[in-house]
Scaffold this active site. Structure first.
Site, PDB file in Angstrom:
ATOM      1  CD  GLU A  79      -9.282  11.248  10.424  1.00 28.35           C
ATOM      2  OE1 GLU A  79      -9.667  11.500   9.263  1.00 28.35           O
ATOM      3  OE2 GLU A  79      -8.585  10.261  10.712  1.00 28.35           O
ATOM      4  CG  ASP A  95      -8.364   7.771   8.306  1.00 32.07           C
ATOM      5  OD1 ASP A  95      -8.573   7.831   9.527  1.00 32.07           O
ATOM      6  OD2 ASP A  95      -8.008   8.756   7.627  1.00 32.07           O
ATOM      7  CG  HIS A 121      -2.195  -0.791   0.902  1.00 26.18           C
ATOM      8  ND1 HIS A 121      -2.578  -1.859   1.657  1.00 26.18           N
ATOM      9  CD2 HIS A 121      -3.108  -0.669  -0.081  1.00 26.18           C
ATOM     10  CE1 HIS A 121      -3.685  -2.364   1.142  1.00 26.18           C
ATOM     11  NE2 HIS A 121      -4.033  -1.667   0.091  1.00 26.18           N
TER      12      HIS A 121
HETATM   13  P1  FAD Z   1       3.812  -1.956   2.441  1.00 30.60           P
HETATM   14  O1  FAD Z   1       3.472  -0.897   1.488  1.00 30.60           O
HETATM   15  O2  FAD Z   1       3.835  -3.341   1.899  1.00 30.60           O
HETATM   16  O3  FAD Z   1       5.219  -1.619   3.128  1.00 30.60           O
HETATM   17  C1  FAD Z   1       5.524  -0.330   3.565  1.00 30.60           C
HETATM   18  C2  FAD Z   1       6.957  -0.238   4.075  1.00 30.60           C
HETATM   19  O4  FAD Z   1       7.061  -0.963   5.279  1.00 30.60           O
HETATM   20  C3  FAD Z   1       7.990  -0.847   3.134  1.00 30.60           C
HETATM   21  O5  FAD Z   1       9.199  -0.162   3.275  1.00 30.60           O
HETATM   22  C4  FAD Z   1       8.115  -2.262   3.625  1.00 30.60           C
HETATM   23  O6  FAD Z   1       9.346  -2.840   3.287  1.00 30.60           O
HETATM   24  C5  FAD Z   1       7.945  -2.060   5.127  1.00 30.60           C
HETATM   25  N1  FAD Z   1       7.307  -3.204   5.771  1.00 30.60           N
HETATM   26  C6  FAD Z   1       6.150  -3.830   5.425  1.00 30.60           C
HETATM   27  N2  FAD Z   1       5.890  -4.807   6.308  1.00 30.60           N
HETATM   28  C7  FAD Z   1       6.896  -4.775   7.219  1.00 30.60           C
HETATM   29  C8  FAD Z   1       7.194  -5.528   8.376  1.00 30.60           C
HETATM   30  N3  FAD Z   1       6.409  -6.540   8.780  1.00 30.60           N
HETATM   31  N4  FAD Z   1       8.311  -5.230   9.069  1.00 30.60           N
HETATM   32  C9  FAD Z   1       9.127  -4.214   8.689  1.00 30.60           C
HETATM   33  N5  FAD Z   1       8.900  -3.486   7.592  1.00 30.60           N
HETATM   34  C10 FAD Z   1       7.794  -3.751   6.881  1.00 30.60           C
HETATM   35  N6  FAD Z   1      -1.573   5.234   7.058  1.00 30.60           N
HETATM   36  C11 FAD Z   1      -1.899   5.796   8.222  1.00 30.60           C
HETATM   37  O7  FAD Z   1      -1.066   5.962   9.096  1.00 30.60           O
HETATM   38  N7  FAD Z   1      -3.182   6.210   8.458  1.00 30.60           N
HETATM   39  C12 FAD Z   1      -4.184   6.024   7.559  1.00 30.60           C
HETATM   40  O8  FAD Z   1      -5.317   6.386   7.818  1.00 30.60           O
HETATM   41  C13 FAD Z   1      -3.856   5.407   6.327  1.00 30.60           C
HETATM   42  N8  FAD Z   1      -4.812   5.194   5.403  1.00 30.60           N
HETATM   43  C14 FAD Z   1      -4.482   4.585   4.248  1.00 30.60           C
HETATM   44  C15 FAD Z   1      -5.488   4.350   3.311  1.00 30.60           C
HETATM   45  C16 FAD Z   1      -5.201   3.707   2.117  1.00 30.60           C
HETATM   46  C17 FAD Z   1      -6.308   3.462   1.125  1.00 30.60           C
HETATM   47  C18 FAD Z   1      -3.862   3.320   1.843  1.00 30.60           C
HETATM   48  C19 FAD Z   1      -3.514   2.648   0.553  1.00 30.60           C
HETATM   49  C20 FAD Z   1      -2.852   3.562   2.755  1.00 30.60           C
HETATM   50  C21 FAD Z   1      -3.147   4.197   3.964  1.00 30.60           C
HETATM   51  N9  FAD Z   1      -2.163   4.459   4.915  1.00 30.60           N
HETATM   52  C22 FAD Z   1      -2.508   5.029   6.100  1.00 30.60           C
HETATM   53  C23 FAD Z   1      -0.753   4.212   4.618  1.00 30.60           C
HETATM   54  C24 FAD Z   1      -0.233   2.907   5.183  1.00 30.60           C
HETATM   55  O9  FAD Z   1      -0.022   3.004   6.563  1.00 30.60           O
HETATM   56  C25 FAD Z   1       1.072   2.580   4.504  1.00 30.60           C
HETATM   57  O10 FAD Z   1       0.830   2.360   3.131  1.00 30.60           O
HETATM   58  C26 FAD Z   1       1.766   1.400   5.107  1.00 30.60           C
HETATM   59  O11 FAD Z   1       2.941   1.210   4.375  1.00 30.60           O
HETATM   60  C27 FAD Z   1       0.979   0.132   5.238  1.00 30.60           C
HETATM   61  O12 FAD Z   1       0.815  -0.518   4.045  1.00 30.60           O
HETATM   62  P2  FAD Z   1       1.253  -2.045   3.813  1.00 30.60           P
HETATM   63  O13 FAD Z   1       0.901  -2.876   4.975  1.00 30.60           O
HETATM   64  O14 FAD Z   1       0.696  -2.448   2.521  1.00 30.60           O
HETATM   65  O15 FAD Z   1       2.859  -1.903   3.728  1.00 30.60           O
END
Ligand code: FAD
Length: 534
Positions: A280, A165, A100
């Protein structure tokens, strides 16, 4: 460790006409065959998928890994990291939660992407979400989605306190950033709500850490952008779960009234302190398209109000503001509906919104927390989810939010074409953040704001236009001397990370921790902070 026919064929083909780097990476990881139960895939579909993300920005699509690793347990991840660490040419390894990210942060160019979801797909994965009712905590695997954490805890009448969120994000992914939403003003971000972590460091060491044990690694990993280790488990404190939510939106004709009211609601003192569980806000620079897109985005403002909302927008010079609050009640908690109604009454009397523009819904706690998922399904059905997302999210000190509003909401974004996405604005209390952790936030004032310009590039030319506007906003802040920090940060060079994101003291600490826990800069190269050799 399984190599199916397709993978074997692809592997052989790759070995027959390889690039030097992918050959050596594949050779290195082949030795894992005897030592792990994880699966490795090198086929084009898997590596292509692992190099895309929610941002959908074409520039990251080139960042293909040589392989995707599907671990069945944390020890598999440790073995992979040890293999890279012991290699003469250490290869990049990145955890991928759901991808994400918006700028390729979860990619591992030329290296190995760890598909975290596979930890939860093993035959007996029940231990990956384990609630201790007596201890009031949940042990959640780093790959688990927050929505699943919610459902697993509600079974016991319990819930975490701090959310994002959107709940279809992984525990490890949000804890690597901060995890913020409208509860953060009271409980802090998600990283302030963790008792303990299991982390696999860049050298392949498996460490359990907390504020009491290996505190430096604990602090480094929280908000650490994946730089110090892969989080495979987090112990998250729980509280009694409410059943329902009074969910309120109030319209404002100017930024000063909105932010003044938000600050009163998040304050620990005064008549409005403690009335809301969630605060918010948003900016409607483009209320016309909000109305036009209602079927896909929002049913909060009933149709009958379109003309009234339009009249208010005209009166306000085209830009409207919206305060969003929520008060929990019922369930295992001790707040009654009558108590919440009283709180709402006080709030509606005291706040300075445009009178008559009050919209209240009563929904279940789950509906409220998982609210963005409904919008996701509608956008997916309309083909509007898998589009580029040039998001810009900034933290800025309270004292400059009105300057920012004047220059950006009433300036850069004012006469824009359709916004295609929400613009969020809400304050948080700095005291709920921990300066020892890696997450960067404004340190000078007690209150700081987050502004999230969360747009989708749906039409031709949108992406370029929005990227240019993002640059314009950054330039405006620089010229106006508004100190901004990016959340979900992205910088192209190490020099920018050092100077613009961390600043001298924080950068030095970040580098020291990197040397200690990932000296060969194996982890999360997609963040573009470190390379090896540096
Ligand atoms: P990824 O995108 O897969 O990874 C993100 C980063 O973290 C990369 O560098 C990856 O290598 C690292 N990573 C992933 N997993 C691990 C792990 N287990 N250990 C160590 N490193 C790791 N964020 C907020 O704070 N508040 C919100 O309200 C919010 N709303 C969102 C709404 C949407 C629709 C989207 C798409 C994103 C939102 N986000 C929000 C952002 C979100 O927190 C980040 O995208 C976050 O990276 C989580 O996504 P992911 O789990 O897919 O991680």
């Amino acid at each position: 460790f399984v190599l199916n026919c397709t993978i074997k064929t692809t592997l052989l083909a790759t070995l027959a006409s390889p690039t030097t780097s992918s050959t050596s990476v594949i050779d290195e990881i082949r030795v894992l065959a005897d030592t792990t139960s994880g699966r490795i895939c090198t086929d084009a579909d898997a590596t292509a998928l692992a190099s895309t993300d929610f941002g959908g920005n074409v520039s990251v699509v080139g960042a293909r890994p040589a392989a995707v690793f599907y671990p069945s347990c944390p020890a598999d991840i440790a073995a992979l990291l040890r293999a890279s660490s012991a290699s003469a040419s250490p290869f990049p390894v990145s955890a991928r939660g759901c991808g994400h990210s918006t700028r390729g942060q979860a990619t591992a160019p030329g290296g190995v992407v760890v598909d975290m979801a596979s930890l939860g797909r093993v035959a007996d994965s029940s231990g990956r979400l384990a609630v201790s009712v007596d201890g009031r905590y949940i042990d959640a695997g780093g790959e688990q989605l927050w929505v699943d954490v919610l459902h697993a805890t509600l079974v016991h009448g319990l819930t975490p306190r701090s959310w994002t969120d959107y709940l279809h994000l992984t525990v490890g992914g949000t804890l690597s950033n901060a995890g913020i939403s409208g509860q953060a003003f009271r409980h802090g971000p998600q990283i302030s709500n963790v008792h303990e972590l299991d982390v696999v460091t860049g050298t392949g060491e498996m460490v359990t850490c907390s504020k009491e044990k290996h505190a430096d690694l604990f602090d480094a990993a929280l908000g650490g952008l994946g730089q110090f280790g892969i989080i495979t488990r987090a112990r998250i404190p729980l509280t009694l779960a409410p059943a329902r939510v009074r969910w309120v939106r109030l319209l404002y004709a100017n930024a000063a009234a909105l932010t003044g009211d938000q600050e009163r609601l998040i304050s620990e003192h005064g008549a409005l302190a403690g009335l809301m569980d969630y605060v918010e806000g948003s900016v409607l620079t483009d209320y016309q398209s909000l109305i036009a897109s209602r079927p896909s985005l929002s049913s909060f403002f009933p149709d009958a109000n379109d003309a009234r909302v339009a009249a208010l927008a005209n009166e306000a010079g085209g830009v409207l503001y919206c305060l969003e609050g929520a008060a929990y009640y019922g369930g295992a908690g001790d707040t009654s509906a009558a108590h919440v109604d009283k709180a709402l009454e006080v709030m509606l009397r005291e706040l300075r919104y445009a009178r008559g523009y009050t919209f209240v819904q009563d929904v279940s706690y789950v509906e409220f927390l998982d609210r963005v998922h409904g919008a996701e399904l509608k956008l997916r059905a309309a083909g509007l989810w898998d589009v580029p997302h040039p998001w810009l999210i900034l933290f800025l000190p309270r004292s400059r939010i009105l300057d920012f509003a004047a220059g950006v909401f009433h300036g850069v974004l004012r006469h824009d074409r359709a916004m295609h996405g929400p613009v969020l604005v809400y304050p948080m209390n700095r005291g709920k953040w921990d300066g020892g952790m890696s997450a960067v936030f404004p340190g000078e004032e007690e209150v700081f704001y987050t502004v999230g310009i969360l747009r989708s590039a749906v039409a031709d030319g949108d992406l370029r236009h929005m990227e240019e506007q993002n640059s314009e906003i950054t330039r405006f802040c620089e010229n106006a001397g508004i100190p901004c920090t990016q959340y979900l940060p992205y910088y192209a060079t190490q020099a920018e990370w050092a100077a613009r994101h961390f600043g001298p003291g924080r950068w030095d600490r970040f580098v020291q921790r990197k040397r200690k826990y990932d000296p060969k800069a194996i982890l999360s190269r997609g963040q573009r902070i470190f390379s090896y050799p540096s």
